[in-house]
Design a protein around this motif. Structure first.
Motif, mmCIF file in Angstrom:
data_model
loop_
_atom_site.group_PDB
_atom_site.id
_atom_site.type_symbol
_atom_site.label_atom_id
_atom_site.label_comp_id
_atom_site.label_asym_id
_atom_site.label_seq_id
_atom_site.Cartn_x
_atom_site.Cartn_y
_atom_site.Cartn_z
ATOM 1 N N MET A 7 0.800 -1.244 -0.073
ATOM 2 C CA MET A 7 0.024 -0.210 -0.062
ATOM 3 C C MET A 7 0.791 1.211 -0.048
ATOM 4 O O MET A 7 0.726 2.220 -0.574
ATOM 5 C CB MET A 7 -1.039 -0.024 1.253
ATOM 6 N N GLN A 8 1.941 1.152 0.580
ATOM 7 C CA GLN A 8 2.864 2.294 0.667
ATOM 8 C C GLN A 8 3.386 2.724 -0.735
ATOM 9 O O GLN A 8 3.435 3.747 -1.010
ATOM 10 C CB GLN A 8 3.974 2.270 1.694
ATOM 11 N N ALA A 9 3.838 1.476 -1.098
ATOM 12 C CA ALA A 9 4.523 1.583 -2.428
ATOM 13 C C ALA A 9 3.619 2.068 -3.625
ATOM 14 O O ALA A 9 3.970 2.797 -4.474
ATOM 15 C CB ALA A 9 4.998 0.060 -3.067
ATOM 16 N N LYS A 13 3.640 5.881 -5.526
ATOM 17 C CA LYS A 13 3.485 5.949 -7.139
ATOM 18 C C LYS A 13 2.439 6.838 -7.482
ATOM 19 O O LYS A 13 2.605 7.541 -8.264
ATOM 20 C CB LYS A 13 3.237 4.367 -7.572
ATOM 21 N N PHE A 14 1.366 6.967 -6.749
ATOM 22 C CA PHE A 14 0.227 7.667 -7.145
ATOM 23 C C PHE A 14 0.455 9.066 -6.951
ATOM 24 O O PHE A 14 0.246 9.854 -7.815
ATOM 25 C CB PHE A 14 -0.889 7.219 -6.135
ATOM 26 N N CYS A 15 1.335 9.503 -5.628
ATOM 27 C CA CYS A 15 1.935 10.819 -5.510
ATOM 28 C C CYS A 15 2.762 11.202 -6.738
ATOM 29 O O CYS A 15 2.718 12.358 -6.886
ATOM 30 C CB CYS A 15 2.402 10.880 -4.242
ATOM 31 N N GLN A 16 3.695 10.472 -7.014
ATOM 32 C CA GLN A 16 4.619 10.796 -8.060
ATOM 33 C C GLN A 16 3.986 11.016 -9.362
ATOM 34 O O GLN A 16 4.198 11.951 -10.152
ATOM 35 C CB GLN A 16 5.716 9.622 -8.379
ATOM 36 N N VAL A 17 2.998 10.329 -9.917
ATOM 37 C CA VAL A 17 2.257 10.304 -11.158
ATOM 38 C C VAL A 17 1.074 11.302 -11.192
ATOM 39 O O VAL A 17 1.076 12.152 -12.036
ATOM 40 C CB VAL A 17 1.710 9.124 -11.512
ATOM 41 N N TRP A 18 0.301 11.326 -10.176
ATOM 42 C CA TRP A 18 -0.975 11.907 -10.340
ATOM 43 C C TRP A 18 -1.099 13.274 -9.288
ATOM 44 O O TRP A 18 -1.923 13.995 -9.739
ATOM 45 C CB TRP A 18 -1.835 11.099 -10.198
ATOM 46 N N GLN A 19 -0.249 13.315 -8.367
ATOM 47 C CA GLN A 19 -0.502 14.464 -7.282
ATOM 48 C C GLN A 19 -0.500 15.872 -7.747
ATOM 49 O O GLN A 19 -1.297 16.715 -7.416
ATOM 50 C CB GLN A 19 0.380 14.237 -6.074
#
Length: 91
Positions: A7-9, A13-19
């Motif tokens: 979940m942390q990974a 990844k979500f933060c890097q791509v979409w944030q």
């Protein structure tokens, strides 16, 4: 546990791509061509490199086979027979 690490990974990844993306104009949630390109480029590069290397190796193999065939054709010529030793008395 393992679940928490996954979940942390995924969150990272979500933060890097979409944030930092501004999706306010993408109400229909259409695809992002640049994201797709970034995801597919490494695989395509590897595939192209493998195909190019294969082609170069095939050409080299053909050249080597041709050189060996040339060598075989030249090597099949009959050479001079060696002299036989003299028979008889020595000295």
């Amino acid at each position: 546990s393992d679940f928490v690490l996954k979940m942390q990974a995924c969150t990272e990844k979500f933060c890097q791509v979409w944030q930092d993306r501004d999706e306010t104009n993408n109400f229909a949630q259409k695809f992002d061509a640049e994201l797709i390109r970034e995801a597919l480029r490494p695989g395509v590069r590897d595939e192209i490199r493998v195909k190019e290397v294969d082609e170069v190796m095939r050409n080299e193999l053909e050249n080597l086979k041709a050189a060996v065939e040339k060598g075989k054709k030249k090597g099949k010529k009959k050479g001079k027979k060696g002299k036989k030793g003299k028979k008889g008395k020595k000295g």
